[in-house]
Design a protein around this motif. Sequence first.
Motif, PDB file in Angstrom:
ATOM      1  N   TYR A  63     -35.708  45.253   9.135  1.00 16.74           N
ATOM      2  CA  TYR A  63     -35.435  44.548  10.382  1.00 16.74           C
ATOM      3  C   TYR A  63     -35.710  45.495  11.539  1.00 16.74           C
ATOM      4  O   TYR A  63     -35.588  46.714  11.399  1.00 16.74           O
ATOM      5  CB  TYR A  63     -33.959  44.127  10.469  1.00 16.74           C
ATOM      6  CG  TYR A  63     -33.443  43.425   9.244  1.00 16.74           C
ATOM      7  CD1 TYR A  63     -33.729  42.085   9.003  1.00 16.74           C
ATOM      8  CD2 TYR A  63     -32.656  44.106   8.316  1.00 16.74           C
ATOM      9  CE1 TYR A  63     -33.247  41.437   7.871  1.00 16.74           C
ATOM     10  CE2 TYR A  63     -32.177  43.486   7.185  1.00 16.74           C
ATOM     11  CZ  TYR A  63     -32.476  42.139   6.962  1.00 16.74           C
ATOM     12  OH  TYR A  63     -32.003  41.517   5.840  1.00 16.74           O
ATOM     13  N   ALA A  64     -36.040  44.916  12.685  1.00 14.18           N
ATOM     14  CA  ALA A  64     -36.238  45.745  13.873  1.00 14.18           C
ATOM     15  C   ALA A  64     -35.803  44.999  15.119  1.00 14.18           C
ATOM     16  O   ALA A  64     -35.882  43.772  15.193  1.00 14.18           O
ATOM     17  CB  ALA A  64     -37.708  46.142  13.988  1.00 14.18           C
ATOM     18  N   VAL A  65     -35.308  45.786  16.077  1.00 16.70           N
ATOM     19  CA  VAL A  65     -35.077  45.271  17.422  1.00 16.70           C
ATOM     20  C   VAL A  65     -35.902  46.152  18.341  1.00 16.70           C
ATOM     21  O   VAL A  65     -35.824  47.385  18.270  1.00 16.70           O
ATOM     22  CB  VAL A  65     -33.585  45.325  17.817  1.00 16.70           C
ATOM     23  CG1 VAL A  65     -33.410  44.833  19.255  1.00 16.70           C
ATOM     24  CG2 VAL A  65     -32.744  44.504  16.856  1.00 16.70           C
ATOM     25  N   ILE A  66     -36.715  45.524  19.176  1.00 13.31           N
ATOM     26  CA  ILE A  66     -37.597  46.278  20.050  1.00 13.31           C
ATOM     27  C   ILE A  66     -36.956  46.376  21.431  1.00 13.31           C
ATOM     28  O   ILE A  66     -36.529  45.357  21.999  1.00 13.31           O
ATOM     29  CB  ILE A  66     -38.983  45.583  20.176  1.00 13.31           C
ATOM     30  CG1 ILE A  66     -39.567  45.294  18.776  1.00 13.31           C
ATOM     31  CG2 ILE A  66     -39.938  46.435  21.016  1.00 13.31           C
ATOM     32  CD1 ILE A  66     -39.738  46.506  17.897  1.00 13.31           C
ATOM     33  N   GLY A  67     -36.859  47.586  21.933  1.00  9.94           N
ATOM     34  CA  GLY A  67     -36.303  47.764  23.272  1.00  9.94           C
ATOM     35  C   GLY A  67     -35.592  49.102  23.403  1.00  9.94           C
ATOM     36  O   GLY A  67     -35.701  49.965  22.519  1.00  9.94           O
TER      37      GLY A  67
END
Lengths: 247, 317
Positions: free
Chosen positions: B294-298
């Motif tokens: 999983y990834a969250v970009i920011g």
Amino acid sequence: MRILVCVKRVPLTGGKMVLTADEQSLETRHLGFTISPHEECGVEEAVRLVEQHGGEITVLTLGPPEAEEQIRETLAIGADRGILLADGGEEWDPQATAAAIVAEAGDFDLIIFGNESADSGNYQVGIRVAHALGRPVVTGLKGLSIEDGRARCEQEVAGGRDVYVVPLPAVVTVLEGINLPRYPSVPAKLRARQKPVEAKTPERPSSRLEKLRLVVPPGQGKQAEILGQGPDAAPAVVEVMRELGVA
Amino acid sequence: MAVLVLVEHGEDELSRQAIAFASGLGEVEALAIDGDASGWPVERAHVAEGMDSYAPGAWARALEEVIDRVAPTAVVAAGTNRGNEVLAYVAARRDLPFAANCVSLLAQDSAGGASANGGESLTVTRVRWGGSLLEEARIHSSLPLLSVAPHAVPAAEGAGSPEVETFTPELDESDLLVQVAEHVDEVSTGISLAEAKVVVSGGRGVGSADGFGIIEELAAQLDAAVGCSRVVTSAGWRPHTDQVGQTGTKVSPDLYIACGISGATQHIAGCKGAKKILAINSDAEAPILASADYAVIGDLTEIVPAITAELRKARAP
Ligand SMILES: Cc1cc2nc3c(=O)[nH]c(=O)nc-3n(C[C@H](O)[C@H](O)[C@H](O)COP(=O)(O)OP(=O)(O)OC[C@H]3O[C@@H](n4cnc5c(N)ncnc54)[C@H](O)[C@@H]3O)c2cc1C
Ligand SMILES: Nc1ncnc2c1ncn2[C@@H]1O[C@H](COP(=O)(O)O)[C@@H](O)[C@H]1O
């Protein structure tokens, strides 16, 4: 005190291992080079011992001619001279590596190795050198001090530290974390250019641990599921944490 | 033909993996150092008695005595600190090749076979770069010495009923020159990084030692351990004991949260044992995304506190 530190030039791979077409080595055309963090700490440890007790530090590497770059970096940290053994463009197996080092390792009070090399990780060159020289060797150190001709060596183990005390001359292998290496200053880098590096070309024996080919393990190249952009993704993250049973 | 395995009390799981690996080479006999060896799933157990505190030279001597008695076709140990050290001692003393951290057996060639050197050989796959790369290697020797990389093969199960033979190795002074002289207890505080169910790890993207405040807060919400990358320890932001990776700690949590970590192979070598990896990174092209689930970009300085707040909110009565 005369100290020898052995270091190995290895590519600074980024996020991916890419092989050459013949599968004999890593594709290094676009990569920088370095030495193992364990060995960096080995150099730093030697410099600290000499600052405390006086003496001289030699750094040895068996590698390509370009490995002079890694020797110069250690000279900038505080080593005094280098020995560059030409490997003839091929990696040597650990038995051959140890034999080449032994030929140069005569009269040092202390020889420092990394616990394992960064690339091949054979966990043995230091022990082989110590055996050939008839010296005690303590491996995997997270602490080292010298007093009255003895080395007090500390290993991190479950629940604390194991302590060994051995007489000099001795051999040790160290782990990253034994110290925090300094960054070389600009004047130190300039001075390092003037320090002597001796080049030699030993004969390469045949490998008894023979590298046939390298293989990139499966599992590289996943595709992460994007949960969102910025702080707005927080609820989705917590949702995943719940599914995994960790929140 | 027998294969000899050095088993370590206290490293039962890894020793059983070594036994499983060795069973691919023949009937397994074990060498145990002191203690009760009746439970190891092997045909015969040799127990070296009177071995006080750990001395690698003495363990190696015990192993050599059994080698001389049993004439095994190979000697195997777990790829632990001690397993690797003792095999390297035997290798040095007998001038034999030693392949550390093997993951599988490929082929066995008897004398005159495919071996380039004309003699006997064994082909194995072993790990390089802390597991980021594999090597197929041929060991040219009639007595190959092999250690088994941790968690490369499933452990041999069950309780065996080996014939147990005890002996007292003949040691000389030099075997005991290097010996644990003292053990210093250290009380560990907090959650052990190696054993944590959740690890919240920070890299260069965290920006400073103080920047780890938000990492610690999230970790506290999850009963997680705090980890970090080498850039962070080199900068002195966190102690080396927090470092995850090839030259740091290997972790295997249910969830590994990598905040501002690019995903260098040497870092991944330490966390790829995690069941799931969540990456928080401002760069949608960061290599870590190829290792993460999983990834969250920011910007992590906004995202990490938002997750902490969301968890707090969910827990509020
Ligand atoms: C032999 C050897 C052994 C090594 N052993 C280890 C080891 O044990 N452990 C280890 O970690 N490394 C190890 N290294 C070093 C490794 O190669 C990398 O240099 C290191 O892991 C990089 O650390 P990093 O990801 O924190 O930094 P960087 O590679 O600089 O990555 C920083 C990341 O943060 C992101 N970022 C920046 N700002 C933000 C923000 N505000 N919000 C979100 N994301 C942001 C960037 O996009 C980038 O992806 C080893 C190297 C060698 C050669
Ligand atoms: N080519 C080399 N040149 C110099 N030192 C080396 C070389 N290979 C290994 N060493 C040293 O031996 C240690 C252990 O290596 P290894 O047995 O390959 O894991 C390394 O950390 C280095 O200190």
